[in-house]
Design an enzyme around this catalytic site. Sequence first.
Site, short mmCIF file in Angstrom:
data_model
loop_
_atom_site.label_atom_id
_atom_site.label_comp_id
_atom_site.label_asym_id
_atom_site.label_seq_id
_atom_site.Cartn_x
_atom_site.Cartn_y
_atom_site.Cartn_z
CB SER A 142 0.99 -2.60 -2.15
OG SER A 142 0.83 -3.83 -1.50
CE LYS A 168 -1.05 -2.74 1.30
NZ LYS A 168 -2.46 -2.34 1.08
CE LYS A 170 -0.76 -6.73 0.18
NZ LYS A 170 -2.11 -6.61 0.70
CG ASP A 195 -2.58 -5.26 3.83
OD1 ASP A 195 -3.24 -5.87 4.70
OD2 ASP A 195 -3.05 -4.95 2.71
CD GLU A 220 -4.12 -2.17 4.10
OE1 GLU A 220 -3.11 -1.47 3.89
OE2 GLU A 220 -4.87 -2.57 3.20
CG ASP A 245 -8.37 -3.69 2.64
OD1 ASP A 245 -9.47 -3.63 2.11
OD2 ASP A 245 -7.34 -4.06 2.02
CE LYS A 269 -7.92 -2.70 -1.11
NZ LYS A 269 -7.59 -4.08 -0.70
N GLY A 297 -5.87 -0.50 -3.45
CA GLY A 297 -5.74 -0.99 -4.82
C GLY A 297 -6.00 -2.48 -4.88
O1 SMG Z 1 -3.17 -2.47 -6.40
O2 SMG Z 1 -1.13 -2.04 -5.81
C1 SMG Z 1 -2.17 -2.68 -5.71
C2 SMG Z 1 -2.23 -3.76 -4.68
C3 SMG Z 1 -2.41 -3.19 -3.33
O3 SMG Z 1 -1.79 -4.55 -1.50
C4 SMG Z 1 -2.67 -4.25 -2.29
N1 SMG Z 1 -3.89 -4.80 -2.27
O4 SMG Z 1 -5.22 -5.92 0.82
O5 SMG Z 1 -4.74 -3.97 0.18
C5 SMG Z 1 -4.78 -5.17 -0.05
C6 SMG Z 1 -4.29 -5.79 -1.33
C7 SMG Z 1 -5.37 -6.63 -1.92
C8 SMG Z 1 -5.03 -7.28 -3.20
S1 SMG Z 1 -4.17 -8.75 -2.99
C9 SMG Z 1 -4.38 -9.60 -4.47
MG MG Z 2 -5.22 -4.48 2.41
#
Ligand code: SMG
Ligand code: MG
Length: 378
Positions: A142, A168, A170, A195, A220, A245, A269, A297
């Site tokens: 991500s 992925k 953001k 995402d 996402e 999610d 998760k 994650g």
């Molecule tokens: O653990 O590599 C990781 C982060 C993966 O993008 C990630 N997590 O919404 O999926 C999600 C985000 C939430 C954490 S943002 C602090």
């Molecule tokens: Mg997410």
Amino acid sequence: MSDGHSITIRSAELREVALPLVRPFRTSFGEDSEKRCVLVRVEAEDVTGWGECVADVEPRYGEEWNASAWESLATFLIPSVAAAGPVDTPERVAERTAWVRGHRMAKAALEMAVLDAWLRAGDASLASHLGGVAERVPCGVSVGIAPSVEAMLEEIHGYLAKGYRRVKLKIEPGRDVAVVREVRDALPDVPLSVDANAAYTLADAPLFEALDELGLVMIEQPLGHDDLIDHARLQTRLRTPICLDESIRHAHDAAAAIQMGACRIINIKPGRVGGLLEARRVHDVAQERDVPVWIGGMLETGIGRATNVAMAALPGVTMPGDTSASERYFHRDLTEPFVLEADGTMRVPAGPGIGVTPLPGVLEESTLRTQVVDVEKL
Ligand code: SMG
Ligand code: MG
């Protein structure tokens, strides 16, 4: 399910730790430059169990934050589990804390610690207990929102060179279609997803229709963090699968979301759904309905990462997870580092319990505060 042994929790300790991140991680709701989280340690007769809470400093991703997790664990959750006698099966943790509404991240951390101790007492691994079938699992990565597309592409090229199988991105309002299109043009064949962390509304449907043209693996959590119905409306307008999610809080949500067409993929998760055992139920619900899942994650340390990788070994987990290597996050992880093989896979821990323990030196150096919850006095 019980294999006949029980453990008695003699003491429990909370610990808040801070680890610097290799690079800041920016999402639609903010930027983190360090990982701060609450760890739970439970001591039974001959075994110790560790759990990690996925809450953050502020309640932006979900309703909980580190201080709320600490308080709910110390005041309600640990006493409820420890005072009710021996734990003959890890299902007891959820049963004994069901009276506490919400606080799923805190509950998940406690269940993880108790499960770790219980499995160690029975000399079984978490992956085998959950029903895992894979010894190695495919990993994605991500990528946080970067100051420029060039910076983002440079970071992505580094990850692809290491073998990651899905990237992925953001996104947030103002840094979405144009950025994703540039990345897609530069990397036409890479499995790409986005995402939004709930940053948009149904009024933004045209934006998602533009993203729909970019051959993404999934979009996402585009809409509200607790929404299903608008996601169902949006999904009818898109060919790209929506992955939920934040909106999936338990297996019942997963069943409802699938039935109403709010998603075609689920990000699992354990911390978001109240624990590993509920996470397995989400997996089962999706698998019965032929809906692919993958393991998300929360920038976990090696403690939480071990359990995510164990979950990823389940047979219905058919897509690479946000289960990246320790070095993607930390210069020094709390545990022995998780390593990505050149083929983009990671080995599932096979030792007893969660299969890892914190390295004492790193743990001490990372600790901000501790509190012993004296369960003998309860
Ligand atoms: O653990 O590599 C990781 C982060 C993966 O993008 C990630 N997590 O919404 O999926 C999600 C985000 C939430 C954490 S943002 C602090
Ligand atoms: Mg997410």
